[in-house]
Structure formats: structure tokens, C-alpha cells
Write a protein that holds these residues in place. Structure first.
Motif, mmCIF file in Angstrom:
data_model
loop_
_atom_site.group_PDB
_atom_site.id
_atom_site.type_symbol
_atom_site.label_atom_id
_atom_site.label_comp_id
_atom_site.label_asym_id
_atom_site.label_seq_id
_atom_site.Cartn_x
_atom_site.Cartn_y
_atom_site.Cartn_z
ATOM 1 N N LEU A 58 20.585 33.746 37.690
ATOM 2 C CA LEU A 58 19.637 32.779 38.248
ATOM 3 C C LEU A 58 19.254 31.756 37.195
ATOM 4 C CD1 LEU A 58 17.687 31.996 40.545
ATOM 5 C CD2 LEU A 58 16.011 33.414 39.467
ATOM 6 N N GLN A 59 18.969 32.231 35.995
ATOM 7 C CA GLN A 59 18.589 31.277 34.951
ATOM 8 C C GLN A 59 19.746 30.367 34.596
ATOM 9 O OE1 GLN A 59 15.480 31.301 34.408
ATOM 10 N NE2 GLN A 59 15.274 33.196 35.540
ATOM 11 N N GLU A 90 13.773 32.841 43.611
ATOM 12 C CA GLU A 90 13.000 33.705 42.731
ATOM 13 C C GLU A 90 11.786 34.245 43.472
ATOM 14 O OE1 GLU A 90 12.246 31.857 39.044
ATOM 15 O OE2 GLU A 90 12.234 33.777 38.016
ATOM 16 N N ASP A 91 11.167 33.369 44.255
ATOM 17 C CA ASP A 91 10.020 33.804 45.051
ATOM 18 C C ASP A 91 10.403 34.849 46.076
ATOM 19 O OD1 ASP A 91 7.996 30.832 45.366
ATOM 20 O OD2 ASP A 91 7.715 32.700 44.256
ATOM 21 N N CYS A 108 16.375 27.418 43.364
ATOM 22 C CA CYS A 108 16.224 28.540 42.436
ATOM 23 C C CYS A 108 14.813 29.096 42.488
ATOM 24 C CB CYS A 108 16.532 28.106 41.004
ATOM 25 S SG CYS A 108 18.257 27.792 40.720
ATOM 26 N N ASP A 109 13.844 28.192 42.576
ATOM 27 C CA ASP A 109 12.470 28.691 42.649
ATOM 28 C C ASP A 109 12.259 29.482 43.925
ATOM 29 O OD1 ASP A 109 11.249 25.572 41.277
ATOM 30 O OD2 ASP A 109 11.915 27.414 40.295
ATOM 31 N N TRP A 160 19.238 38.402 37.119
ATOM 32 C CA TRP A 160 18.290 37.448 36.567
ATOM 33 C C TRP A 160 18.984 36.441 35.666
ATOM 34 C CZ3 TRP A 160 16.543 36.286 31.650
ATOM 35 C CH2 TRP A 160 15.334 35.591 31.583
ATOM 36 N N PHE A 198 13.324 37.884 43.774
ATOM 37 C CA PHE A 198 13.217 38.582 42.505
ATOM 38 C C PHE A 198 11.870 39.229 42.297
ATOM 39 C CE2 PHE A 198 17.001 37.824 39.914
ATOM 40 C CZ PHE A 198 17.721 37.098 40.822
#
Lengths: 219, 185, 390
Positions: free
Chosen positions: C286-287, C210-211, C206-207, C283, C214
Motif C-alpha cells: 500500500l505504501q 486504508e480506511d 489509497c486512503d 502494508w 487495514f
């Protein structure tokens, strides 16, 4: 009565569902004589059946009472299938089957019923609404003016059951090609592959884990 | 090539061409349903990498593809589109039918809107059974197809006679006389 | 302003007329664009017919039905275990999650409840299938918008979760593991430790997403403000899941309903976003994957001992009645309305699938957007064709 969740504190003899009872009282108060029958299963769900003329006004009333989330809309054909489970031998003479129509919760008088579900958002208080569809008329009013999402659901119910929806802007086929004949979800629509060659395996009996020799009786 | 048309291509040359063709297949992925995800895993994931077999899964259009993998349920509404896209592919073209829905209708064999197998519409070379087949099974199907291509008589195909084997025995050749191959899972 | 002489006036009028002629020849209004049914950008066989005025959409209509397999009719001729096996394939990415509401409805009608260990394991597998489903969404999101790299990350990390599901149930997808009264089997040895390791990997994934995605300026400008769905419209259409929560509606069926699963024994956040645009939907999902990994960790710590199957007869005949159960599936709210008349198989099953309602909003939503935004909106609404077409 079995508890639906393990956080129920004390199982009682006749569990009371005050939330649903209150909701039912409000709904019956608002709809009045339009409700033909209703059913409340405590800690389970809520059903009402309304008259065909009041189908659309029921939607508006329920929306104003807080049931603003449109879950789904569909139909049921209560005729028992003349083909059974599709396991008949095509070479044997046709099996005579019982064709008495028996409706489910909140009863009914017709073969087809349209049913829908509306929910109050942020809670899970939902209400199932049924309406009889007269065989001669085969149409009810459309909900697409009240709930925009009903548009697609009514198209699907129309092509699957052949029920018309008065006032629907665009009642054409949803899933099936336009040259498809018949209404597949009706019980008298046969699944041809099963009629031509019946399904060889009737029931699969799977031994429970660790209990191979136990014989269970159907309850 | 005039030689190929007349069917008199010398065997070493045919086997060279066949080897070249089998190791440079361009696959058009026709992903319809659940098998498409396994096909994506076989083709796109770093684990079941298909590019190591020489198969590139990225043609821009069916007109640039050699092989089409039909994965997933074929419905009657979709069938004309499949036929049209198959006809857009240039010869020589191969078809792998992946999954039981594409092989024979699968779990939906009795449905009113499902075509019972894609071989009712287009000719199939390799059947890969499973629901869904593991990515390794699809890779085995591609390997079997490559063996089949290596044995192919190019002259027969140019004359329009379809897929016919030559008489070169290539190790464990898996096909006999044009009969489609089935992967043993 | 100087007065134009006659010749200059005539020249001026002639040039205006020439311009008008060119405009008529270049008229682009009313071009009909057909996207699909075979198209790399649609998640399967969705066909969208769009009428364009230049680059803007005047009218767009999805044409579903290319994957219609007739589920509701097929369930009427099958027994309950056979229907369970079939129903896996509706939302084919998070398959276990499709079985659960159906089995719960059948259990409601029968009056049995699965033992608490079975409920726990069901919830773990449910959340694992949610992670498998949504992690592919995150990878696919990049591909729809032109960024090809995240999809490889997604497939690689999804393999870990599929390995877990395969270890427990025997099938990477379509586990067919639920039975009325519990589960088919218990968890294998070593499952719990392996799952903890995999959850850490998923959080790293996930990180990474996001990098990669997103924070990217192109991604933000392509998704912010595109396809805004206001709250009341979302409720009218029956939108559910992350789509609803991205419009600011704080409603999650895992937290808000009492059901025979183990979510009420865990603590998790329900994530909402006020904007309602495509970025919000992506978003929120993803969370939610992050929250899912935390839920699985908590569940692993508290699995109770006991049997995994309640005492049910060998040949199951479900008594008469009607039941509705819906759960918070990866795609949204999926529910089954099961009508039984005392047989071994159901009389009628109405499958309420999340994507059907989610996509029914597109004719309203796609008016006036540009053509590339069609793809962005569909990618962010996230549907699976099997879920729309059943």
C-alpha cells in the motif's frame, strides 16, 4: 563504450570497474583451481565457469563470500536449432543447417551448460556461474542443500532439458503433465505447429516515427 | 413439460420462456489469464456493469450456471478440468469463448503445451476476439448471445438437437441456423 | 479419592473404551484437500494440494503448470519485436513492466541507449503499470479475506490508470510500446495534466483502502503474525519485491542499481517493515503505491525534450553476447538473461520471474497453518499465474 546510466561523470577510454574487479579477485582467490574461465565486463556483469565436480562447493563458497541471494538457476542448450526459426516450407526438401556448437561467454566444451546467478543483497553485485554438463553423464550436483530456493528451479531445468541433479530431494515435473514425452527446451524438440504449417510473415519492418522513407542498413 | 418434449410448444410461450432465460443468465466466470481481468472489469466494475443486462456473475458453483465464459489460454494440463466443469453444468448451457487464446490458441499458437482453441474440447456459441478484448466487446458478445437465445427453439434443445433457431425474426437476429457467432470488434 | 468398586471400575473402563472408539471413527488425519485449479481464491489456475490434520496443514504443495505456455521455447523462434509483444503477457496486470528489462537487455547487447526523453517516459509508464497492478492487489486482498467492497473501488480507480495507459500506448493492457532504442511514439497532448489529476485520485484511493481494510479488526487479526518469513530464508529462496522488504531487507532495485531508466532522478522512500508477516507485506505494498504516485508526479515535472527513438537500423540484428537486466517490477524482481548469436531473434531467453521464487517458499511456509490462513498467505505473497508458469 556506452554509459549505462546518465549519471556517469566522464566517459573514459577503458572504464574501470573496481567493485567488480575486487569481487572477482576475491572469488578467484576463494575458488582457486575450480574456476576454468572467467569474464568481467566493466559496468556490466561478471561471469565464471567452474568444473562440474566443484559445482556444489562453489555455491557454498560464494554463499560464505556474501552472495546470499539466490536469483535463478537454469540451463542452455548450445546446439543451433535444426529447425531454424520454424519458417521452412514443409513441402520443400529439408534444409541443411550448420550444427556446430558455439558456446557463449566463458566458453565451454559441452552442448549443455547449467548456469545460475547469485547476488549480494543490498548491492547489485551479481555473479553468473556456468558449468559444463557432460553428455554422457547428463547430471550435476544439486544446490538445494545450499540454497533452498534452487529446489524448484532444478525441477524445471530437469523437465525442460533432461539434466539430472544429484541429491535433489524430489525431482519431478514442475510444469508439464507427467505423461509428457520429451524435453521441450532442447533444440531438437520441434514445435510441431510450425513444422506442419510455417509462419507466413517473416519479418515485421516497422517504420520509425517520422522516418518513413529512410532505409537503414543492418550494422 | 410434455409439450416441450414433443416440440409442440406454442410460439408465444416459447418466446416468453426464451426472453425470461436470456435476461436471467447466470455466468460462471472461468478466468484463466489476462482476459480474466477484462472479464472482471466487465462483470465487476461499476463502469462496464454487466448486471444491467440481466446477467448475474455470481453463481456459487457450475451446477447453478447457465453460461460459462472461458477467458484466457487453455493449456493441455487444464483441458480435462474444463471438460469436467462443463459437464457439470445443467442444460441449457452456453459457452462464450473470450480472447484469441481461447478462440484459436492466440499468440501461443505454436506452443507445445497450449490447446489451440477451447472449441476443441467444448462447443462454443459466441467467439469474442481480441487480445484482450475490451469489456465492451464482451458485453456485445453477451448481447448477441441473448439475441440467439431469444430465437432458440426450445423443443429442439430438449430433444437433444442442440441450439436451433425458430423462425421468429427478432429485429437484428445475428445468427443463422446454429452457426456460432463472432463479435466484430 | 474413594476407591472404585468393581462395577464402577468396569463402567469407567467401558466408557473410556467407548471414547477411544469414537475418536478412531472421527479420525481426520490425512485428509487431502485440493484447492483449485479453478477456485475464486487463487489468482488464476494455481492448484494447491494440502494434507490436513483436522484444520491444520501438515504438508502443502502448489502444483503449477496449468498456465504454462512455453515462453522460453517460443522466444527462440521469434524476432526481438515479436518477443516484446509476447513478453507483455507474463505479468498480465502490469504489462509494460515486463517489456522493459527485455528491451534494456537487447539494448545492452546492441550498445545503444534510448534518449533521455524515452527513458523518462518509460519510467512513467512503468510506474503507472505498477500502480495498476498493485491497486488491483489491494482490492483483491479484501475479496480473499471475505470483504467484497474494496474490489469495486479498485476496479473503478484502476480504470483511470488504464485510461492513461491507453491514451499513451493504445492498449489498456499489453501495450507493446517499447522498441529497441526507445519508444514507438510520443505522449499525446494533455497527458501530463490528466496524469496529475489521476495521481491525486489514486492517493485518495489509497486512503480509502486504508480506511476500509487495514484498520479493520478482522483484517488485522487474520493477517498479523500469519506466515512470518525470516530474512535469511527469504534471501535463500530468492524472494523479491515487497515480500523481501516486508521481512526487513532494505533493498530496492530502483534505488540500488544503475540502469538506463529515470529513477535515479527522483527522490523516493524505500519502505520496509520488520515483521515479515502477511500484514507487513500488504502494508508495504500500500505504501509503495503512494510512493509510486509521488514518483510519477516528480517525473512529470522533469520530462526532458527530445526524440523518443534512437537511431537504429530498420532490420535489427542484435550482435553476439549475453546480457542480464532485472528491474523492480510490481511483483518483485523480474529479469531476462538474453543470449544472442547475431540473429534477428534471441538464441535463448531465460525469464526470471518474481512469482516463481515467491511461490517456491510456500511448501516451507504452509506447514502448520490453518486452512483459512493458506488463502491469507497466498493473497499476501501476491503472485500472478502467468509469472509463475511463464
Amino acid at each position: 563504450m556506452f554509459p549505462l546510466s546518465s549519471t556517469t561523470d566522464t566517459p573514459t577510454e577503458a572504464p574501470r570497474d573496481t567493485v567488480r574487479e575486487e569481487a572477482l579477485a576475491r572469488v578467484l582467490g576463494a575458488l582457486g583451481a575450480n574456476v576454468v574461465d572467467s569474464l568481467l565486463k566493466p559496468n556490466d556483469d561478471l561471469w565464471i565457469r567452474v568444473t562440474a565436480e566443484s559445482w556444489r562447493s562453489t555455491a557454498e563458497t560464494l554463499k560464505s563470500l556474501g552472495f546470499t541471494y539466490f536469483c535463478f538457476l537454469s540451463a542452455i542448450d548450445w546446439l543451433p536449432s535444426p529447425f531454424g526459426k520454424g519458417e521452412d516450407d514443409p513441402t520443400a526438401p529439408a534444409v541443411e543447417r550448420d550444427s556446430t556448437i558455439k558456446q557463449g561467454y566463458t566458453g565451454g566444451d559441452t552442448r549443455f551448460q547449467v548456469f545460475a546467478r547469485l547476488v549480494q543483497p543490498f548491492t547489485t553485485l551479481g555473479i553468473n556461474i556456468k558449468v559444463d554438463v557432460d553428455d554422457a553423464v547428463m547430471a550435476v550436483d544439486s544446490w538445494s542443500g545450499v540454497f533452498a530456493g534452487a529446489n524448484w528451479h532444478e525441477r524445471e531445468a530437469h523437465e525442460m532439458f533432461g539434466i539430472g541433479f544429484n541429491g535433489h530431494p524430489d525431482l519431478r515435473n514442475m510444469y508439464l503433465p507427467s505423461d509428457f514425452e520429451g524435453h521441450p527446451m532442447r533444440k531438437d524438440f520441434p514445435l510441431l505447429a510450425r513444422i506442419v504449417k510455417p509462419w507466413p510473415g517473416i519479418v515485421d519492418v516497422e517504420p520509425l516515427p517520422g522516418d518513413d522513407s529512410e532505409e537503414g542498413e543492418a550494422s | 413439460m410434455g409439450l416441450v418434449d414433443r416440440g409442440r410448444l406454442p410460439k408465444p410461450l416459447t418466446s416468453l420462456f426464451n426472453m425470461g432465460r436470456s435476461y436471467s443468465l447466470w455466468v460462471y466466470q472461468w478466468g484463466l489469464a489476462c482476459c480474466a481481468i477484462e472479464m472482471g472489469a466487465a462483470f465487476g466494475s461499476p463502469r462496464y456493469d454487466v448486471m444491467r443486462l440481466g446477467v448475474i456473475p455470481l453463481p456459487a458453483s457450475p451446477r447453478q450456471a447457465d453460461l460459462v465464459v472461458i477467458s484466457g489460454t487453455v493449456t493441455d494440463k487444464m483441458a480435462p478440468a474444463i471438460k469436467r466443469l462443463y459437464e457439470q453444468m445443467p442444460e441449457p448451457k452456453y459457452v462464450i469463448s473470450m480472447g484469441s487464446c481461447a478462440n484459436c490458441g492466440g499468440p501461443y499458437w505454436d506452443s507445445y503445451s497450449v490447446t489451440k482453441g477451447v472449441d476443441q474440447i467444448i462447443p462454443v456459441d459466441v467467439y469474442v476476439p481480441g487480445c484482450p478484448p475490451r469489456p465492451e466487446a464482451l458485453l456485445e458478445g453477451i448481447v448477441l448471445l441473448q439475441q440467439r437465445i431469444k430465437n432458440e427453439d426450445m423443443g429442439a434443445r430438449w430433444r437433444g438437437e442442440g441450439t436451433k433457431p425458430m423462425n421468429i425474426v427478432d429485429g437484428e437476429s445475428a445468427e443463422k441456423g446454429g452457426v456460432p457467432v463472432v463479435v466484430n470488434n | 479419592m474413594t476407591m472404585l468398586g468393581d462395577r464402577q471400575q468396569l463402567a469407567y473402563i467401558a466408557s473410556q473404551a467407548a471414547d477411544a472408539r469414537v475418536n478412531v471413527e472421527l479420525e481426520t488425519e490425512g485428509m487431502t484437500l485440493n484447492i483449485g485449479p479453478q477456485h475464486p481464491a487463487t489468482h488464476g489456475t494455481l492448484r494447491i494440494i494440502a494434507r490436513l490434520d483436522g484444520e491444520q496443514v501438515v504438508w502443502a504443495e502448489p502444483s503449477a503448470g496449468y498456465m504454462h505456455r512455453g515462453y522460453e521455447k517460443l522466444t527462440e523462434v521469434r524476432t526481438f519485436p515479436q518477443v516484446t509483444a509476447l513478453v507483455n503477457r507474463i505479468d498480465w496486470l502490469g504489462s509494460f513492466a515486463n517489456e522493459v528489462p527485455f528491451i534494456l537487455a537487447a539494448e545492452k547487447l546492441m550498445g545503444v541507449e534510448a534518449p533521455s526523453r524515452a527513458q523518462h517516459i518509460r519510467t512513467i509508464l512503468f510506474e503507472l503499470s505498477r500502480i495498476a497492478n498493485v491497486s488491483l492487489f489491494l482490492g483483491d486482498l479484501g475479496v480473499q479475506l471475505g470483504a467484497v467492497t474494496p474490489v469495486f473501488f479498485a476496479f473503478r480507480d484502476r480504470e483511470y490508470v488504464l485510461n492513461l495507459i491507453e491514451a499513451a500506448t493504445g492498449g489498456r493492457f499489453h501495450p507493446n510500446f517499447d522498441r529497441i532504442g526507445g519508444l514507438k511514439d510520443d505522449l499525446p497532448a494533455g497527458f501530463i495534466e490528466e496524469t496529475r489529476v489521476v495521481m491525486k485520485k489514486l492517493r485518495t484511493f489509497c486512503d480509502q483502502i486504508e480506511d476500509l481494510l487495514f484498520g479493520n479488526e478482522i483484517f488485522q487479526s487474520r493477517t498479523r503474525g500469519i506466515g512470518v518469513i525470516p530474512k535469511d530464508v527469504a534471501l535463500q529462496y530468492g524472494l523479491s519485491g515487497a515480500n523481501l522488504r516486508a521481512s526487513g531487507v532494505d533493498w530496492d532495485l530502483r534505488r540500488d542499481q544503475d540502469i538506463a531508466m529515470a529513477w535515479n532522478k527522483t527522490e523516493f522512500k524505500v519502505i520496509t517493515h520488520p515483521d515479515g508477516d502477511s500484514f507487513a507485506r500488504c502494508w508495504v505494498r500500500l505504501q509503495e503505491v503512494r510512493e509510486s504516485t509521488k514518483i510519477v508526479d516528480q517525473l512529470l515535472d522533469t520530462i526532458p525534450a527530445g526524440p523518443v527513438m534512437a537511431k537504429v537500423p530498420k532490420i535489427i540484428k542484435v550482435p553476439e553476447g549475453e546480457a542480464w537486466v532485472s528491474t523492480e517490477n510490481p511483483l518483485g524482481e523480474m529479469g531476462y538473461y538474453v543470449v544472442s548469436q547475431g540473429d534477428q531473434g534471441p538464441f535463448r531467453v531465460k525469464i526470471r520471474s518474481a512469482s516463481f521464487n515467491n511461490i517456491s517458499i510456500t511448501p516451507w511456509l504452509l506447514k502448520g497453518v490453518y486452512v483459512p490462513d493458506i488463502i491469507t498467505i497466498l493473497a499476501s505473497l501476491y503472485f500472478i499465474l502467468g509469472d509463475i508458469d511463464r
